[in-house]
Scaffold this active site. Structure first.
Site, PDB file in Angstrom:
ATOM      1  N   SER A  49     -18.336  -0.704 -13.374  1.00 52.21           N
ATOM      2  CA  SER A  49     -18.868  -1.700 -12.126  1.00 52.21           C
ATOM      3  C   SER A  49     -18.860  -0.958 -10.895  1.00 52.21           C
ATOM      4  O   SER A  49     -19.123  -1.720  -9.986  1.00 52.21           O
ATOM      5  CB  SER A  49     -17.945  -2.735 -12.312  1.00 52.21           C
ATOM      6  N   LYS A  52     -21.934  -1.254  -9.027  1.00 52.12           N
ATOM      7  CA  LYS A  52     -22.643  -2.339  -8.271  1.00 52.12           C
ATOM      8  C   LYS A  52     -22.504  -2.034  -6.910  1.00 52.12           C
ATOM      9  O   LYS A  52     -23.173  -2.566  -5.764  1.00 52.12           O
ATOM     10  CB  LYS A  52     -21.547  -3.779  -8.567  1.00 52.12           C
ATOM     11  N   SER A 104     -17.453  -8.981  -9.568  1.00 46.27           N
ATOM     12  CA  SER A 104     -18.056  -8.079 -10.331  1.00 46.27           C
ATOM     13  C   SER A 104     -19.027  -8.823 -11.549  1.00 46.27           C
ATOM     14  O   SER A 104     -18.742  -8.527 -12.625  1.00 46.27           O
ATOM     15  CB  SER A 104     -16.869  -7.334 -11.008  1.00 46.27           C
TER      16      SER A 104
END
Length: 330
Positions: A49, A52, A104
């Site tokens: 993640s 991102k 997230s």
């Protein structure tokens, strides 16, 4: 100590150290991009993640954060971490960005990608192109969230380069440094533990998948110097990141050359065009000299007349052109 107990203790310590080590890591000074430390920084790895970061900065640079839109069906029930978007609910780009970075949300990533490019696939192409523009040469994105894909990868160096670019954006920096967010449509608490227990921490993103392991991109500021750190596939990602950041702050400092600083070169007053900065080791003994341009006759204000050179114990560490602030006729 009996042999069995000795080897059991040895193996436990060995495993602890192995778990604490990262597959790849790097730390950079934010303003200059100077690499302060690193290991396996150019190995291509999945990044979970922490993807991102790229998603967020593209949205911030390209979209109106105050715009609201209707959540598409494809953004509902996305695999992995979620902010639990509902089909046809109205939400702002800003609230989605905070949900993306603080919680997230993979569904938030999908919604933002579709809002920007019409599909996650097209948005991933934009991410890869933009990353290359930022200086990331060994990175490829296949989705906006970091879900596993063999063609979705980066390096610690590339990810840190992307993160440094993002952290130079005031809106991005404000988002990732926020501990508690109360938005128009949603409220969030940041789950980045480093923000709560590391002096000077101001970001930025955690990540985890079975394939990528534990990943953390972190940032902290002390005494005017910001350091951005990346650890990929690191079991003790918080502890290792704190160790790397502390080492960087102990060993290095950021020095500034002000644009109004005046120097003398062959009886000509001169100064740099703009302020600049550079990183030095705390143990460095520094000296500087002004090297005049040779064979200058008539000098007009603004002419390049000399070069400022700053030296450490191991040689030249910084140079900058100097320009006349007066006219001179020989």
């Amino acid at each position: 100590m009996a042999a069995g107990a000795f080897f059991a203790a040895f193996n436990a310590e060995y495993n602890r150290r192995a778990e604490a080590s990262a597959s790849a890591e790097i730390a950079m000074e934010l303003q200059t991009g100077t690499v302060l430390c690193g290991n396996n920084a150019d190995i291509k790895l999945p990044m979970a993640s922490t993807t991102k970061i790229m998603t967020a900065i593209v949205i911030i640079e390209d979209c109106n954060l105050d715009e609201t839109f209707i959540v598409p069906e494809k953004a509902v029930g996305v695999e992995g971490s979620s902010i639990y978007l509902k089909k046809d609910e109205r939400i702002s780009v800003k609230d989605l960005l905070y949900g993306l970075m603080l919680r997230s949300g993979n569904d938030a990533a999908t919604a933002l990608a579709i809002h920007h490019s019409g599909s996650t696939e097209k948005f991933a192409e934009v991410m890869t192109e933009r990353a290359e523009q930022y200086g990331a040469q060994n990175t490829n994105f296949k989705n906006p969230s970091g879900l596993p894909d063999d063609e979705h990868y980066t390096t610690a160096r590339d990810l840190c380069t992307i993160a440094c670019h993002a952290m130079r954006n005031s809106v991005f920096k404000e988002i990732v440094s926020t501990k508690n967010y109360k938005g128009e449509f949603r409220d969030y608490i940041n789950k980045n533990k480093l923000l709560y227990n590391f002096d000077g921490a101001n970001g930025i993103k955690t990540g985890y998948t079975m394939k990528a392991g534990r990943c953390l991109v972190s940032s902290a500021e002390r005494e005017g110097m910001d350091v951005v750190c990346v650890v990929l596939n690191c079991h003790d990602m918080y502890e290792r990141s704190a160790e790397l950041l502390n080492t960087c702050f102990k060993d290095y400092k950021l020095l500034n050359i002000d644009e109004n600083a005046v120097f003398m070169s062959d009886k000509v007053l001169c100064k740099p065009l703009k302020s600049s900065c550079f990183v030095v080791k705390n143990v460095d003994k520094m000296s500087f000299k002004v090297v005049p341009v040779e064979n200058l006759k008539k000098i007009v204000q603004g002419d390049f007349v000399a070069k400022l050179e700053i030296y450490g114990e191991n040689g030249l560490i910084f140079s900058e052109n100097l320009y006349s602030i007066v006219d001179r006729n020989n």
